[in-house]
Design a protein around this motif. Sequence first.
Motif, PDB file in Angstrom:
ATOM      1  N   ARG A   1      12.364   5.786  31.580  1.00  0.00           N
ATOM      2  CA  ARG A   1      13.048   5.643  30.211  1.00  0.00           C
ATOM      3  C   ARG A   1      12.995   3.937  30.015  1.00  0.00           C
ATOM      4  O   ARG A   1      13.132   3.284  31.260  1.00  0.00           O
ATOM      5  CB  ARG A   1      14.518   6.351  30.543  1.00  0.00           C
TER       6      ARG A   1
ATOM      7  N   PRO B   1      19.561   8.590  35.073  1.00  0.00           N
ATOM      8  CA  PRO B   1      20.106   9.505  33.878  1.00  0.00           C
ATOM      9  C   PRO B   1      20.918   8.781  32.972  1.00  0.00           C
ATOM     10  O   PRO B   1      22.049   9.218  32.841  1.00  0.00           O
ATOM     11  CB  PRO B   1      20.442  10.819  34.299  1.00  0.00           C
TER      12      PRO B   1
ATOM     13  N   SER C   1      22.324   7.580  29.536  1.00  0.00           N
ATOM     14  CA  SER C   1      22.365   8.064  28.055  1.00  0.00           C
ATOM     15  C   SER C   1      22.409   7.044  27.055  1.00  0.00           C
ATOM     16  O   SER C   1      21.672   7.146  25.901  1.00  0.00           O
ATOM     17  CB  SER C   1      23.744   9.141  27.843  1.00  0.00           C
ATOM     18  N   ASP C   2      23.101   5.855  27.272  1.00  0.00           N
ATOM     19  CA  ASP C   2      22.820   4.924  26.352  1.00  0.00           C
ATOM     20  C   ASP C   2      21.545   4.147  26.336  1.00  0.00           C
ATOM     21  O   ASP C   2      20.831   3.856  27.322  1.00  0.00           O
ATOM     22  CB  ASP C   2      24.120   3.684  26.499  1.00  0.00           C
TER      23      ASP C   2
END
Length: 304
Positions: A265, A185, A187-188
């Motif tokens: 991601r 996880p 975020s950037d």
Amino acid sequence: MITAKEKNVMSWRNVDLNLLIIFDALMSERNVTRAGKKVGLSQPAVSAALSKLRTSLNDELFIRESGGIRPTPRAMELSLRFKNVLTEIESALTEKEFNPLTKDLALKVEMDAYSQLVFLPKLHSFLAKEAPNVKIRLKSHIDGPRGEVQKFETDLAFTTENLDAGRNKIQDLFTDDYVIITKAPFSDTQLSMENLVSVPHIEVHGLSPYRIEIDRPLERNNLFRQVQFKIHSPMSALLMLQEGTLMCILPRRIAQMWAPQMGLRIHELPFDLPKIKLKMACMPSFNDCSFYEWLSSQFINKNL
């Protein structure tokens, strides 16, 4: 002493093939003037050529009669043979128009891991439509050393590796770069070097960049990765990434193909790595130049 057979061989060595073309024209036209027009020569030039043929073949060949000339039995005998020879020569020297729709070819192709994942499906789809009779016999060199195409009988090679430009015709296809794939996880969009070393890594043979290219900029900042797995299968790597405790640096095109549908991601690297360049190489043993030139033109014209 020279025998009659030796004289005949010596005589044939001196025969100009153009004389056979004139002979064929005389046979079809049965007239010296019309034969000359057919081959683009004057009447005296055709008569001179006929004189040479008579000497070489030791026969009158054509007898003058009212309105033209009549072939001798010897000329009739030679006519079909000469016609076949001229047809074969014309066929050999006349380049046939290349038609991919009717081209029948079993293509021996070598591909590295990147080419198989990113390019093979596209190549198959294109050939199925544009050259349906071209069949691919695929050879993978995933188990071979990076840096060279393996030594086996190959027509074309698709690879990101180094090739000898002196021995092979090489066509650059496209470039790619590297990204980070993970379920962790972050975020950037672009990860920091600290992020990069905070999660264990998977290396995929033939797809991950060279370790030194990644570790050198990290080590300059006193940072070190933990490579937990080294594997060959990219699909296995993607399945392992779904567990959320690992990351992998892979080519962007592969990441974009699989990451979204697997809940992974994509993040940008904190530094630049050398780009990947996919190349098509025509091996020295492959002599079907028309097919290679056609396929190369499809890349240039953005059809493939």
